[in-house]
Design a protein around this motif. Structure first.
Motif, PDB file in Angstrom:
ATOM      1  N   LEU A  23      -1.523 -18.392  33.429  1.00 23.73           N
ATOM      2  CA  LEU A  23      -1.683 -18.536  31.976  1.00 23.73           C
ATOM      3  C   LEU A  23      -0.724 -17.678  31.152  1.00 23.73           C
ATOM      4  O   LEU A  23      -0.269 -18.129  30.082  1.00 23.73           O
ATOM      5  N   PRO A  24      -0.380 -16.444  31.566  1.00 26.64           N
ATOM      6  CA  PRO A  24       0.595 -15.699  30.766  1.00 26.64           C
ATOM      7  C   PRO A  24       1.946 -16.393  30.645  1.00 26.64           C
ATOM      8  O   PRO A  24       2.645 -16.224  29.637  1.00 26.64           O
ATOM      9  N   PHE A  25       2.322 -17.179  31.644  1.00 21.48           N
ATOM     10  CA  PHE A  25       3.599 -17.900  31.562  1.00 21.48           C
ATOM     11  C   PHE A  25       3.521 -19.014  30.520  1.00 21.48           C
ATOM     12  O   PHE A  25       4.500 -19.279  29.807  1.00 21.48           O
ATOM     13  N   LEU A  26       2.353 -19.671  30.416  1.00 19.11           N
ATOM     14  CA  LEU A  26       2.185 -20.679  29.375  1.00 19.11           C
ATOM     15  C   LEU A  26       2.177 -20.012  27.994  1.00 19.11           C
ATOM     16  O   LEU A  26       2.785 -20.522  27.047  1.00 19.11           O
ATOM     17  N   ALA A  27       1.504 -18.867  27.893  1.00 19.40           N
ATOM     18  CA  ALA A  27       1.502 -18.132  26.630  1.00 19.40           C
ATOM     19  C   ALA A  27       2.919 -17.698  26.257  1.00 19.40           C
ATOM     20  O   ALA A  27       3.300 -17.723  25.073  1.00 19.40           O
ATOM     21  N   ALA A  28       3.713 -17.310  27.264  1.00 17.34           N
ATOM     22  CA  ALA A  28       5.098 -16.906  27.005  1.00 17.34           C
ATOM     23  C   ALA A  28       5.917 -18.076  26.469  1.00 17.34           C
ATOM     24  O   ALA A  28       6.775 -17.898  25.589  1.00 17.34           O
ATOM     25  N   TYR A  29       5.646 -19.273  26.975  1.00 11.99           N
ATOM     26  CA  TYR A  29       6.355 -20.456  26.470  1.00 11.99           C
ATOM     27  C   TYR A  29       6.041 -20.687  24.996  1.00 11.99           C
ATOM     28  O   TYR A  29       6.936 -20.958  24.185  1.00 11.99           O
ATOM     29  N   PHE A  30       4.771 -20.572  24.629  1.00 11.60           N
ATOM     30  CA  PHE A  30       4.396 -20.751  23.232  1.00 11.60           C
ATOM     31  C   PHE A  30       4.965 -19.628  22.369  1.00 11.60           C
ATOM     32  O   PHE A  30       5.380 -19.865  21.231  1.00 11.60           O
ATOM     33  N   ALA A  31       4.960 -18.417  22.910  1.00  9.61           N
ATOM     34  CA  ALA A  31       5.532 -17.298  22.162  1.00  9.61           C
ATOM     35  C   ALA A  31       7.009 -17.545  21.873  1.00  9.61           C
ATOM     36  O   ALA A  31       7.507 -17.238  20.783  1.00  9.61           O
ATOM     37  N   TRP A  32       7.714 -18.120  22.846  1.00 12.45           N
ATOM     38  CA  TRP A  32       9.142 -18.405  22.665  1.00 12.45           C
ATOM     39  C   TRP A  32       9.364 -19.591  21.734  1.00 12.45           C
ATOM     40  O   TRP A  32      10.166 -19.517  20.795  1.00 12.45           O
ATOM     41  N   SER A  33       8.653 -20.683  21.973  1.00 19.07           N
ATOM     42  CA  SER A  33       8.901 -21.903  21.200  1.00 19.07           C
ATOM     43  C   SER A  33       8.415 -21.793  19.764  1.00 19.07           C
ATOM     44  O   SER A  33       8.930 -22.478  18.871  1.00 19.07           O
ATOM     45  N   ARG A  34       7.438 -20.926  19.502  1.00 17.96           N
ATOM     46  CA  ARG A  34       6.888 -20.795  18.159  1.00 17.96           C
ATOM     47  C   ARG A  34       7.320 -19.501  17.474  1.00 17.96           C
ATOM     48  O   ARG A  34       6.812 -19.173  16.408  1.00 17.96           O
ATOM     49  N   SER A  35       8.235 -18.758  18.109  1.00 18.01           N
ATOM     50  CA  SER A  35       8.718 -17.486  17.546  1.00 18.01           C
ATOM     51  C   SER A  35       7.552 -16.570  17.177  1.00 18.01           C
ATOM     52  O   SER A  35       7.427 -16.108  16.035  1.00 18.01           O
ATOM     53  N   LEU A  36       6.694 -16.329  18.153  1.00 18.14           N
ATOM     54  CA  LEU A  36       5.515 -15.495  17.925  1.00 18.14           C
ATOM     55  C   LEU A  36       5.937 -14.097  17.493  1.00 18.14           C
ATOM     56  O   LEU A  36       6.806 -13.485  18.120  1.00 18.14           O
ATOM     57  N   PRO A  37       5.352 -13.569  16.425  1.00 16.58           N
ATOM     58  CA  PRO A  37       5.700 -12.210  15.984  1.00 16.58           C
ATOM     59  C   PRO A  37       5.500 -11.202  17.112  1.00 16.58           C
ATOM     60  O   PRO A  37       4.549 -11.296  17.891  1.00 16.58           O
TER      61      PRO A  37
END
Length: 459
Positions: A141-155
């Motif tokens: 799951l952290p890898f999926l979260a990392a993808y969203f963090a990258w694609s959505r420019s997570l603060p």
């Protein structure tokens, strides 16, 4: 001219809107003023969908479909032009910038999928079943979260907070001295409960990343609900296809007396399963408009079937004799069915047009919630009776707590649905309640994972 104008509309989108306007204008019953009003509505919906990340083609198709729920002419237009949806089932590139972005997203996703596979492989290499069960969610799951963090420019602040929470939970559960047998195998009930509830807690953290940290935004929470349901569908389809290919691979090499089963178990599966999960997530994100047309069909097929299952479960509970004698496995099964019911209610809520009036399907959904309430009430009574008769245990406490959480969710869901079908409330109230209550499940999972082990002496 519509107040939305053509600002930012590409030539392809403008051509599609012109086609739609020409189609609508052919109807004698539609005046020019009506056409202008409908076009303004359509452009507004398109603008909102584009702001949410859809491209022109996807935004137009979804907007026309949603407009079709209140306008019969637009519905007929969508039906005649539905072949566009089938074209989108294949990953046809859009404009060059859009195609480049999707290829870049896919490349990043595949790299993260390889990382998840390596993490799972490393866990398996430890040869410790206890460690694997507790950490497999942390490996994927952290890898999926990392993808969203990258694609959505997570603060960075939000990303750091999520990483700190996940890291703290991982450290805690791995340091807990769970009871084991003489060979080091974990036998503690609290260990099993922690391993079962960890994915729920981590999935909530993934949701925060998915919403770019804006979890308080109702629309984004509902997007995550929709994403979760669609991910389950896509992952199931990918897993079925992968299972078929794996079976053919084993059968082919078996014919020539080559044993590839060790390779499949030791290398293929550790990378294929997490990889399929992440790729399914990317497919959901890439083809939002197609899945959005699948969701209403799926909910209308499975909701009545689930209602039948729930009634059968209630009969089984009532026919099982005194509540003190109800089999524990039956109570566990009831909890699983109740969770399925609420997942289905959530998914059907996310798939429904909030502007449409109440109909027969909404009454059916209300009947499902009422049946679930009856099952939950009987199950709660049985659990309280068993606890009063035999005392508290970690399992009984976890089951009782979950049923209380479910009961509150079902009662309020039934109340807002009843108000809606009686035309005393809006469907927006139903949507908001569903998404606002989600953190309660994450909070309960956190209690089971972090509090139960020390409270019940790690047994």
């Amino acid at each position: 001219m519509s107040e939305h104008g053509t600002l930012g509309d590409g030539p392809g989108l403008q051509h599609q809107i012109d086609q739609w306007r020409t189609w609508v204008s052919r109807r004698d019953a539609i005046s020019p003023d009506d056409v202008a009003e409908l076009e303004d509505n359509l452009r507004g919906r398109i603008a909102d969908l584009r702001a949410g990340g859809l491209d022109d083609e996807e935004a137009f198709l979804v907007a026309v479909r949603r407009l079709g729920s209140i306008d019969e002419i637009s519905r007929e237009f969508a039906r005649v032009h539905s072949e566009r949806l089938w074209k989108q089932l294949v990953l046809v590139p859009g404009s060059p910038p859009e195609a480049d972005r999707r290829r870049r997203d896919l490349a990043v996703l595949l790299a993260l999928a390889v990382g998840a596979g390596m993490a799972v492989k490393a866990l398996l290499a430890l040869g410790d079943d206890r460690s694997f069960a507790l950490n497999v969610a942390f490996a994927v799951l952290p890898f999926l979260a990392a993808y969203f963090a990258w694609s959505r420019s997570l603060p960075r602040r939000v990303a750091g907070t999520l990483a700190a929470i996940a890291g703290g939970v991982a450290l805690a559960v791995n340091l807990y001295p769970f009871a084991t047998d003489g060979h080091g195998t974990a036998t503690a009930t609290t260990y099993t409960l922690a391993a079962a509830h960890l994915p729920v807690l981590l999935w909530f953290l993934v949701g925060v990343a998915y919403t770019s940290g804006a979890w308080r935004d109702h629309a984004r929470r509902m997007d995550f609900v929709r994403f979760t349901g669609e991910l389950a569908i896509y992952f199931t389809l990918v897993a079925l296809g992968g299972g078929l290919l794996t079976g053919l691979l084993l059968a082919t090499f078996d014919v020539v007396d080559i044993d590839v089963e060790p390779f499949v178990q030791d290398w293929l599966m550790p990378f294929a399963v997490p990889g399929a999960f992440l790729v399914a997530a990317w497919l959901v994100e890439a083809k939002k408009s197609v899945v959005e047309n699948m969701a209403p069909v799926l909910t209308r097929v499975f909701l009545p079937l689930t209602l039948v299952l729930l009634v059968a479960a209630l009969v089984a509970l009532l026919a099982g004799g005194p509540l003190t004698g109800v089999d524990r496995n039956l109570l566990i099964l009831m909890d699983a069915i109740l969770l399925l019911v609420l997942a289905l209610v959530l998914y059907s809520t996310s798939a429904r047009d909030p502007e449409a009036p109440a109909g027969a399907f909404d009454w059916l959904q209300l009947a499902l919630v009422v049946a679930a309430l009856a099952v939950d009430a009987v199950a709660l009574t049985a659990m309280v009776t068993r606890i009063a008769d035999a005392g508290w245990t970690a399992n009984k406490t976890a089951a009782l707590g979950l049923n209380v959480v479910l009961l509150v969710h079902l009662v309020q869901t039934g109340r807002v649905l009843w108000r809606f079908v009686r035309e005393r409330g809006t469907f927006g109230a139903v949507e908001r309640w569903q998404t606002r209550y989600l953190p309660v499940y994450a909070a309960w999972a956190a209690v089971v994972v972090l509090v139960f082990p020390p409270v019940f002496s790690y047994t």
